[in-house]
Design an enzyme around this catalytic site. Structure first.
Site, PDB file in Angstrom:
ATOM      1  N   ASN A   1     -41.112 -14.514  12.143  1.00 40.64           N
ATOM      2  CA  ASN A   1     -41.901 -13.323  11.834  1.00 40.64           C
ATOM      3  C   ASN A   1     -42.148 -12.419  13.035  1.00 40.64           C
ATOM      4  OD1 ASN A   1     -44.116 -11.817  10.158  1.00 40.64           O
ATOM      5  ND2 ASN A   1     -45.167 -12.537  12.008  1.00 40.64           N
TER       6      ASN A   1
ATOM      7  N   SER B   1     -37.926  -5.817   7.428  1.00 38.37           N
ATOM      8  CA  SER B   1     -38.709  -4.608   7.177  1.00 38.37           C
ATOM      9  C   SER B   1     -37.953  -3.704   6.225  1.00 38.37           C
ATOM     10  CB  SER B   1     -38.959  -3.863   8.503  1.00 38.37           C
ATOM     11  OG  SER B   1     -39.499  -2.578   8.261  1.00 38.37           O
TER      12      SER B   1
ATOM     13  N   TYR C   1     -35.731  -0.410  16.475  1.00 38.19           N
ATOM     14  CA  TYR C   1     -36.433  -1.236  15.493  1.00 38.19           C
ATOM     15  C   TYR C   1     -35.654  -1.286  14.187  1.00 38.19           C
ATOM     16  CZ  TYR C   1     -40.177  -2.848  12.383  1.00 38.19           C
ATOM     17  OH  TYR C   1     -40.920  -3.546  11.465  1.00 38.19           O
TER      18      TYR C   1
ATOM     19  N   LYS D   1     -33.856  -4.696  12.659  1.00 40.95           N
ATOM     20  CA  LYS D   1     -34.294  -5.265  11.386  1.00 40.95           C
ATOM     21  C   LYS D   1     -33.130  -5.350  10.399  1.00 40.95           C
ATOM     22  CE  LYS D   1     -38.603  -6.216  12.132  1.00 40.95           C
ATOM     23  NZ  LYS D   1     -39.107  -7.609  12.053  1.00 40.95           N
TER      24      LYS D   1
ATOM     25  N   ILE E   1     -47.495  -1.833   6.059  1.00 37.38           N
ATOM     26  CA  ILE E   1     -48.547  -2.823   5.896  1.00 37.38           C
ATOM     27  C   ILE E   1     -49.668  -2.500   6.883  1.00 37.38           C
ATOM     28  CG2 ILE E   1     -49.127  -5.280   5.944  1.00 37.38           C
ATOM     29  CD1 ILE E   1     -47.130  -4.624   3.773  1.00 37.38           C
TER      30      ILE E   1
ATOM     31  N   THR F   1     -51.535  -3.121   9.471  1.00 35.07           N
ATOM     32  CA  THR F   1     -51.674  -3.972  10.652  1.00 35.07           C
ATOM     33  C   THR F   1     -51.888  -3.070  11.862  1.00 35.07           C
ATOM     34  OG1 THR F   1     -49.314  -3.953  11.189  1.00 35.07           O
ATOM     35  CG2 THR F   1     -50.078  -5.653   9.651  1.00 35.07           C
TER      36      THR F   1
END
Length: 248
Positions: free
Chosen positions: A108, A160, A175, A179, A207, A209
């Site tokens: 993760n 993602s 990124y 992913k 999400i 976060t």
């Protein structure tokens, strides 16, 4: 392995979703999506090793979840970008925390940086990929060796939505690319390990976060304008999915 079948298919349905007695590992488990995955696996009955890189409160977080759920949850420091360190920590967990066994591993850990593509350096490009792709590979490799020896195991990769679409307005080519590569790595491992392990990917959208909340308000508004439901999911909403995929 490879496909899960409950010991007693006629048992009450909720009991078939129990992870009681399972040993699980979650990288990047001290915050964000990771800590909710840890919590969900623990709530389902698994003993969970929470891996973190630099979080100052990882051990307190593990202790709190253990107290709340009544199972063992312990924090282990690990640099998933290092193949050697990752293997050492996961083998230690299997030997000492899992009494020689490992059932579920969730790769993760992830990082994200907003950098225009013409401004990447070798170092900034490598930083995203070393965690988001290399880290998945080294986690998978260490876990896979144990799974093969056991004859079964379950790897879950947190990818993602950025693996399949380009989020805007932020610039995050490294990124997105890392992913996407992680998803295809997962597909490759699922085929290669079919005789002894299951491999799945989850690809969350936005999400709530720290990765999201530190963004400028105007960026959040832009994202919400593209979401028909006009809301961003809470990390806890992923718990059930990860627990379901963790059945082995």
């Amino acid at each position: 392995m490879p496909l899960y079948k409950p010991p007693n298919p006629a048992a009450p349905v909720l009991s078939q979703f129990s992870l009681k007695g399972k040993i699980a590992v979650v990288t990047g488990g001290a915050r964000g999506i990771g800590v909710e995955i840890v919590r969900g696996l623990a709530e389902a009955g698994a003993d969970v090793a929470l891996l973190y890189t630099s979080s100052k409160d990882a051990h307190e977080t593990a202790a709190r979840i253990a107290q709340e759920t009544g199972v063992r949850v312990k924090a282990f420091q690990c640099d998933v970008a290092s193949r050697e360190n990752t293997a050492t920590v996961i083998n230690q967990i299997a030997k000492e925390f899992g009494d020689g066994r490992l059932d579920v591993v969730v790769a993760n850990a992830g990082v994200c940086a907003n950098i225009p593509s013409l401004e990447y350096t070798e170092e900034t490009w490598r930083h995203n990929n070393s965690v988001n792709l290399d880290g998945v590979m080294w986690t998978a490799q260490a876990a896979g060796k144990i799974f093969k020896q056991q004859g079964k195991g379950n790897l879950i990769i947190t990818s993602s939505v950025s693996a399949t679409l380009v989020n805007i307005p932020q610039t995050q080519a490294a990124y997105n690319a890392s992913k996407a590569a992680a998803v295809h790595l997962g597909k490759s491992l699922a085929v290669e390990w079919a005789d002894f392990a299951r491999v799945n990917c989850i690809s969350p959208g936005f999400i709530m976060t720290e990765m999201i909340t530190i963004q400028p308000p105007e960026r959040m508004e832009k994202w919400l304008s593209m979401v028909p439901g006009r809301r961003i999911a809470d990390a806890s909403e992923l718990k059930g999915l990860t627990q379901l995929l963790g059945l082995t």
